[in-house]
Write an enzyme that holds these catalytic residues in place. Structure first.
Site, PDB file in Angstrom:
ATOM      1  N   HIS A 331      -3.191   1.366   2.227  1.00  0.00           N
ATOM      2  CA  HIS A 331      -3.075   2.308   3.215  1.00  0.00           C
ATOM      3  C   HIS A 331      -4.336   3.291   3.380  1.00  0.00           C
ATOM      4  CE1 HIS A 331      -1.429   4.961   6.468  1.00  0.00           C
ATOM      5  NE2 HIS A 331      -0.789   3.851   6.903  1.00  0.00           N
ATOM      6  N   ASP A 388       4.560  -2.528   6.464  1.00  0.00           N
ATOM      7  CA  ASP A 388       4.528  -3.877   7.074  1.00  0.00           C
ATOM      8  C   ASP A 388       5.160  -4.743   5.978  1.00  0.00           C
ATOM      9  OD1 ASP A 388       3.466  -3.361   9.878  1.00  0.00           O
ATOM     10  OD2 ASP A 388       1.589  -3.028   8.803  1.00  0.00           O
TER      11      ASP A 388
HETATM   12  N1  CMC Z   1      -5.320  -6.349  -1.037  1.00  0.00           N
HETATM   13  C1  CMC Z   1      -6.413  -6.398  -2.021  1.00  0.00           C
HETATM   14  N2  CMC Z   1      -7.411  -5.264  -2.155  1.00  0.00           N
HETATM   15  C2  CMC Z   1      -7.090  -4.450  -1.065  1.00  0.00           C
HETATM   16  C3  CMC Z   1      -6.159  -4.400  -0.270  1.00  0.00           C
HETATM   17  C4  CMC Z   1      -5.305  -5.355  -0.365  1.00  0.00           C
HETATM   18  N3  CMC Z   1      -4.521  -5.324   0.613  1.00  0.00           N
HETATM   19  N4  CMC Z   1      -6.430  -3.269   0.620  1.00  0.00           N
HETATM   20  C5  CMC Z   1      -7.466  -2.532   0.123  1.00  0.00           C
HETATM   21  N5  CMC Z   1      -7.973  -3.260  -1.129  1.00  0.00           N
HETATM   22  C6  CMC Z   1      -9.128  -2.551  -1.914  1.00  0.00           C
HETATM   23  C7  CMC Z   1     -10.501  -2.885  -1.027  1.00  0.00           C
HETATM   24  O1  CMC Z   1     -11.070  -3.973  -1.326  1.00  0.00           O
HETATM   25  C8  CMC Z   1     -11.264  -1.907  -1.637  1.00  0.00           C
HETATM   26  O2  CMC Z   1     -11.811  -2.213  -2.840  1.00  0.00           O
HETATM   27  P1  CMC Z   1     -13.190  -1.881  -3.525  1.00  0.00           P
HETATM   28  O3  CMC Z   1     -13.228  -0.477  -3.643  1.00  0.00           O
HETATM   29  O4  CMC Z   1     -13.339  -2.567  -4.827  1.00  0.00           O
HETATM   30  O5  CMC Z   1     -14.208  -2.317  -2.343  1.00  0.00           O
HETATM   31  C9  CMC Z   1     -10.108  -0.648  -1.892  1.00  0.00           C
HETATM   32  O6  CMC Z   1      -8.985  -1.513  -2.127  1.00  0.00           O
HETATM   33  C10 CMC Z   1     -10.208   0.248  -0.773  1.00  0.00           C
HETATM   34  O7  CMC Z   1      -9.800  -0.468   0.471  1.00  0.00           O
HETATM   35  P2  CMC Z   1     -10.314  -0.188   1.745  1.00  0.00           P
HETATM   36  O8  CMC Z   1     -10.387  -1.410   2.751  1.00  0.00           O
HETATM   37  O9  CMC Z   1     -11.610   0.595   1.828  1.00  0.00           O
HETATM   38  O10 CMC Z   1      -9.273   0.894   2.441  1.00  0.00           O
HETATM   39  P3  CMC Z   1      -9.235   1.381   3.863  1.00  0.00           P
HETATM   40  O11 CMC Z   1      -8.481   2.415   4.054  1.00  0.00           O
HETATM   41  O12 CMC Z   1     -10.486   0.988   4.685  1.00  0.00           O
HETATM   42  O13 CMC Z   1      -8.298   0.311   4.447  1.00  0.00           O
HETATM   43  C11 CMC Z   1      -6.233  -1.020   4.787  1.00  0.00           C
HETATM   44  C12 CMC Z   1      -6.861   0.091   4.599  1.00  0.00           C
HETATM   45  C13 CMC Z   1      -4.514  -0.796   5.340  1.00  0.00           C
HETATM   46  C14 CMC Z   1      -6.926  -1.481   6.221  1.00  0.00           C
HETATM   47  C15 CMC Z   1      -6.415  -1.992   3.735  1.00  0.00           C
HETATM   48  O14 CMC Z   1      -5.583  -1.663   2.813  1.00  0.00           O
HETATM   49  C16 CMC Z   1      -5.747  -3.320   4.110  1.00  0.00           C
HETATM   50  O15 CMC Z   1      -6.762  -4.252   4.498  1.00  0.00           O
HETATM   51  N6  CMC Z   1      -4.756  -3.714   3.867  1.00  0.00           N
HETATM   52  C17 CMC Z   1      -4.093  -4.864   4.235  1.00  0.00           C
HETATM   53  C18 CMC Z   1      -3.738  -5.089   5.525  1.00  0.00           C
HETATM   54  C19 CMC Z   1      -2.428  -4.371   5.744  1.00  0.00           C
HETATM   55  O16 CMC Z   1      -1.055  -4.178   5.413  1.00  0.00           O
HETATM   56  N7  CMC Z   1      -2.257  -3.250   7.015  1.00  0.00           N
HETATM   57  C20 CMC Z   1      -1.310  -2.506   7.555  1.00  0.00           C
HETATM   58  C21 CMC Z   1      -1.357  -0.868   7.206  1.00  0.00           C
HETATM   59  S1  CMC Z   1      -0.099   0.197   7.441  1.00  0.00           S
HETATM   60  C22 CMC Z   1       0.515  -0.450   9.006  1.00  0.00           C
HETATM   61  C23 CMC Z   1      -0.313  -0.200  10.184  1.00  0.00           C
HETATM   62  O17 CMC Z   1      -1.468   0.395  10.161  1.00  0.00           O
HETATM   63  O18 CMC Z   1      -0.017  -0.877  10.958  1.00  0.00           O
END
Ligand code: CMC
Length: 453
Positions: A331, A388
């Protein structure tokens, strides 16, 4: 000439803050040094002490803009609606902890709280419930609107279109500055979104549209319109209706997330509320946002079909050469735990027991969580199950098909979008949202005639 810029915060100043929703400056400032000149930028604080540097004058005084990809570090507004502390796993609507609202309140009461700022008195709640309940029907002409989509249209596409479509039936209530028109629009939207969502589902499965029943409560009526058929009676299971109401409460607001920021940005152009909410629904659809609940179940099904090899998918999610991320984990703001996920996990136990749904996917979800919570990759990046991760399992146990999950999320998030839109429209500080950019394309060049290219 120094191109280096330094920001200095004044950490010693006390963390007093005003509770009036406008933030307080308390005379604090940060000093920016750039190009041999220093500029003082006011520091404002919210009612929970969070500090922010107000850069409103930055460009005028220094020629600089700020660059913040994905708005990781940018506050776009002052808001008195929802407080979220991602480090401590705190979520409060209008000051009330989500745990208390989940246990004691109802979705319509929470919708009132978010929209008007206070819990309703008994009389206010009765009037509000009655107002919303008596707007659940949609204009009969709108039946044909549903007919025009392909039979397998995604219900989120239909819901977003139908929501902006409502504006065509209520052209006398478009003015965002007319309080009576706004009030009516709010009631219409909260009342009609379940009808639109359920009809988009009925359309997809070729069943007759089921009209709302005003003797049922909000969640029970949604279940009725989704699952009843004219050929036989349909009894709403009270535990299932309660679980759905809980999910709606947990989704009701989450401050400046992608869809809410979309509603505010679109609304800042002073377009009508229907159009702003429709834009929010489209933003919610994406798999990184509300669409994640659908993606979670697809992933669990893939793991089940693949022999239940949880570790294989954990490894895939960790592989930097692989696009795959584990849906339902991580998140932008929560870096400890998502308090909504904790509540949902308990509710999932109850719903699966009440419905007797097959729990193979639930078992795989539990294993995934267990492995991920002890895996260095996930621990280091503070990736925990989010709202989720378990909500899809509840929707599935209730009987919702996967492509309806995000429609349910949209119904839940609606009061939050409305409250945030109302706050934005009502604030004297609001300006049309218009970020800047740093241009990286070609510099000026002369047009080349076709024959010379
Ligand atoms: N699985 C594997 N690795 C992950 C995941 C995941 N679900 N989420 C983040 N990471 C890794 C990402 O690759 C990065 O690694 P590195 O530092 O080595 O490059 C690190 O963790 C930081 O992630 P980020 O993508 O830079 O973080 P963000 O704040 O931009 O993204 C997020 C947040 C929710 C989009 C992301 O965690 C994600 O894609 N999660 C899966 C989709 C999901 O469950 N979304 C629902 C969010 S909650 C409800 C809502 O908003 O509707």
């Amino acid at each position: 000439m120094s191109e280096r810029s330094v920001l200095h915060g004044d950490a010693d100043l006390d963390r007093q803050a005003s509770g009036d929703g406008r933030g307080s400056s308390n005379g604090q400032s940060a000093t920016l040094s750039y190009d041999g000149r220093t500029t003082e930028l006011p520091v404002i604080r919210g009612s929970e002490g969070e500090p922010a540097i107000d850069i409103g004058r930055l460009r005028a005084e220094t020629g600089l803009i700020t660059m913040d990809r994905g708005y990781m570090n940018t506050g776009s507004c002052l808001s008195a609606i929802t407080f979220l502390d991602g480090e401590r796993g705190i979520l409060r609507y209008r000051g009330y902890p989500i745990e208390q609202l989940a246990e004691k309140s109802s979705f319509l009461e929470v919708a009132y709280l978010l929209t008007y700022g206070e819990l309703p008195t008994r009389a206010q709640l009765e009037a509000w419930t009655s107002d919303v309940t008596h707007h659940t029907l949609i204009h009969e002409e709108m039946r044909r609107f549903f007919d025009s989509f392909p039979y397998d249209a995604h219900p989120m596409a239909v819901l977003a279109s139908a929501t902006v479509g409502l504006s065509t039936f209520y052209q006398d209530s478009h003015d965002p500055f007319d309080p009576a028109a706004v009030e009516l629009t709010i009631q219409r939207l909260i009342a009609k979104l379940p009808t639109l969502a359920a009809w988009s589902f009925k359309k997809a499965i070729g069943q007759p549209y089921v009209y709302p029943r005003n003797d049922l409560d909000y969640a029970a009526n949604l279940l009725h319109m989704m699952f009843a058929v004219p050929a036989e009676p349909y009894e709403v299971h009270p535990d299932v209706a309660k679980a759905l109401d809980l999910l709606l409460i947990l989704h009701a607001d989450h401050e400046q997330n992608c869809s809410t920021s979309t509603v505010r940005l679109v609304g800042s152009s002073q377009v009508n509320l229907y159009a702003s909410i429709s834009a929010g629904i489209s933003a919610l659809w994406g798999p990184l946002h509300g669409g994640a609940n659908e993606a979670v179940i697809r992933t669990l099904e893939r793991i089940a079909a693949d022999g239940g090899n949880v570790q294989k998918y954990i490894d895939k999610a960790k592989d930097p050469n692989h696009e795959f991320k584990l849906p339902g984990f991580g998140h932008r703001v929560y870096k400890n735990f998502d308090p909504r996920a904790t509540i949902i996990k308990t509710a999932a136990d109850r719903v699966l027991a009440a419905t007797g749904a097959d729990d193979q996917l639930y078992e795989i979800a539990r294993q995934l969580e267990e492995v991920a919570l002890h895996d260095e990759y996930f621990v280091k990046r503070k990736l925990y199950p989010n709202v989720d991760f378990y909500s899809g399992l509840i929707y599935r146990a209730i009987g919702f098909p996967k492509n309806m999950f995000t429609n349910c999320f949209a119904i839940g998030r609606l009061p939050g979008w409305i409250a945030q839109w109302k706050e934005m429209i009502g604030s004297a500080d609001t300006k049309i949202g218009r970020p800047r950019q740093i241009y990286t394309g070609a510099t000026a060049r002369d047009y080349v005639p076709l024959e010379a290219r």
